[in-house]
Write a protein that holds these residues in place. Structure first.
Motif, PDB file in Angstrom:
ATOM      1  N   GLU A 152       0.818  -1.209   0.000  1.00  0.00           N
ATOM      2  CA  GLU A 152       0.000   0.000   0.000  1.00  0.00           C
ATOM      3  C   GLU A 152       0.860   1.271   0.000  1.00  0.00           C
ATOM      4  N   TYR A 159       7.804   6.262  -0.493  1.00  0.00           N
ATOM      5  CA  TYR A 159       8.091   6.342  -1.926  1.00  0.00           C
ATOM      6  C   TYR A 159       8.701   7.694  -2.295  1.00  0.00           C
ATOM      7  N   PHE A 168      -2.417  11.473  -2.926  1.00  0.00           N
ATOM      8  CA  PHE A 168      -1.405  10.460  -2.568  1.00  0.00           C
ATOM      9  C   PHE A 168      -0.053  11.170  -2.498  1.00  0.00           C
ATOM     10  N   PRO A 170       6.570  15.915  -2.626  1.00  0.00           N
ATOM     11  CA  PRO A 170       7.236  16.652  -3.713  1.00  0.00           C
ATOM     12  C   PRO A 170       6.280  17.455  -4.599  1.00  0.00           C
ATOM     13  N   PHE A 171       5.105  16.885  -4.950  1.00  0.00           N
ATOM     14  CA  PHE A 171       4.146  17.659  -5.752  1.00  0.00           C
ATOM     15  C   PHE A 171       3.606  18.820  -4.918  1.00  0.00           C
ATOM     16  N   ASP A 197      -1.683  11.419   2.737  1.00  0.00           N
ATOM     17  CA  ASP A 197      -1.110  10.098   2.451  1.00  0.00           C
ATOM     18  C   ASP A 197      -1.519   9.143   3.577  1.00  0.00           C
ATOM     19  N   ILE A 198      -1.533   7.852   3.240  1.00  0.00           N
ATOM     20  CA  ILE A 198      -1.957   6.839   4.228  1.00  0.00           C
ATOM     21  C   ILE A 198      -0.762   6.303   5.023  1.00  0.00           C
ATOM     22  N   GLY A 240      -4.373   9.934   6.081  1.00  0.00           N
ATOM     23  CA  GLY A 240      -5.685   9.300   5.934  1.00  0.00           C
ATOM     24  C   GLY A 240      -5.807   8.542   4.635  1.00  0.00           C
ATOM     25  N   ASP A 241      -6.954   7.896   4.490  1.00  0.00           N
ATOM     26  CA  ASP A 241      -7.261   7.160   3.271  1.00  0.00           C
ATOM     27  C   ASP A 241      -7.956   8.118   2.305  1.00  0.00           C
ATOM     28  N   ALA A 242      -7.430   8.217   1.100  1.00  0.00           N
ATOM     29  CA  ALA A 242      -7.979   9.150   0.105  1.00  0.00           C
ATOM     30  C   ALA A 242      -9.479   8.941  -0.103  1.00  0.00           C
ATOM     31  N   ASN A 255      -1.306  10.635  -7.993  1.00  0.00           N
ATOM     32  CA  ASN A 255      -0.149   9.845  -8.397  1.00  0.00           C
ATOM     33  C   ASN A 255      -0.052   8.548  -7.590  1.00  0.00           C
TER      34      ASN A 255
END
Ligand code: SAM
Length: 304
Positions: free
Chosen positions: A109, A143, A169, A174-175, A190-191, A216-218, A236
């Motif tokens: 995940e 990631y 996500f 970075p974004f 992000d989770i 959290g979960d998107a 992403n």
């Protein structure tokens, strides 16, 4: 044999930043090897520029081809478990402190990889600079890919000042950090708790005041924000974004843009699915090659 050439002497702590600036300006000399001593790094430059002095540098051997690698700050990642390649890379640039072998593809995940240290310091952490922004990265915990640097700038360039952005996500940010330069506000979710902790650090490192990091979960985000609250949504999670499209379209305002990333074999593979959500314009671009017969694509989707 060392050869005299114009060069820049910088403190080790600003080495990577300087290297990227010289590359961006086109002044880093490709024929000579940068060098270091206890305190300073020395970069060869093509001509006399402000602060340059004459130093002696070793010429790069034309035969000395470096093994394929991805460079993230001071870490070089290679895809073969080869100690000789790792040692060669470690010696090739003073900024490289560690060479990692990636033992697996991104998994789970959190989209992380397993790494083995082949040379240099025993760490998966590094400092990374992208277009003047600073990031703390820990490759084993969250990631990160430097190969998306140009894609982040492409989106930044397409934005209007003052947009409200949601990065569903966000990873280590970075974004979110790049886009915060034009946005009025960025919600970055992000989770993975380690990713959010690093993102928090990266927000502080860059003294940014308009990003709200969330853990959290998107899928749950539309329950927190009113429908149509955002001008731009970043998605992403390229192996598995489809289950989150409904949430993204709820968060996006009419006329807003969703950037949907996909790892795909064929051009246009996702078009039919996306057409189920909007009649607006959809533009597809290849971001980078991913594996033989697979590429990372982005669909810029206008919500109508
Ligand atoms: C491919 S990474 C991209 C990270 C970041 N956008 C970047 O470009 O570096 C995808 C991220 O999605 C996160 N993720 C996976 N499932 C999620 C979910 N259901 N809700 C929120 N984040 C999720 C992972 O933890 C990972 O950090």
């Amino acid at each position: 044999m060392p050869v005299k050439c114009w060069g820049i002497k910088v403190n080790k702590t600003t080495g990577e930043e300087t290297r990227q600036r010289l590359i961006a300006e086109g002044t880093l000399h490709p024929d000579f090897k940068p060098k270091k001593d206890d305190k300073y790094l020395y970069f060869p430059v093509k001509e006399k520029i402000p602060d340059s002095e004459i130093f002696e540098f070793e010429e790069r051997s034309r035969k000395e081809e470096l093994p394929r690698h991805e460079l993230i700050g001071g870490i070089a990642v290679i895809h073969e478990n080869n100690i000789n390649d790792a040692e060669l890379l470690l010696k090739s640039r003073p900024v490289i402190h560690t060479v990692l072998y990636s033992e697996s593809a991104v998994t789970g995940e959190y989209r992380t990889k397993d790494y083995q240290v082949l040379a240099g310091e025993n760490t998966t952490e590094t400092d990374y600079t992208e277009y003047g922004l600073r990031f703390k990265i820990d490759l084993s915990k969250a990631y990160f890919s430097a190969r998306l640097a140009n894609e982040r700038q492409r989106i930044l360039n397409s934005m209007e000042e003052g947009e409200k952005v949601f990065d569903l996500f966000a990873g280590v940010g970075p974004f979110a950090v790049a886009l915060s330069r034009k946005a009025s506000v960025v919600i970055a979710n992000d989770i993975n708790p380690d990713a959010v902790r690093l993102m928090d650090e990266n927000i502080r490192l860059n003294r940014i005041k308009n990003i709200t990091p969330m853990l959290g979960d998107a899928l749950h985000m539309p329950g927190i924000f009113p429908d149509g609250s955002f001008d731009r949504i970043i998605m992403n999670l390229p192996m598995n974004s489809v289950p989150f499209l409904k949430a993204a379209f709820k968060l996006c305002r009419k006329g807003g843009v969703i950037h949907f990333y996909s790892i795909q074999g064929e051009e246009g593979e996702m078009l039919e699915t996306l057409r189920g959500f909007t009649t607006g314009n959809i533009t597809e671009n290849k971001v980078r090659s991913y594996a033989p017969n697979l590429h990372h694509a982005v669909y810029d989707i206008v919500f109508e």
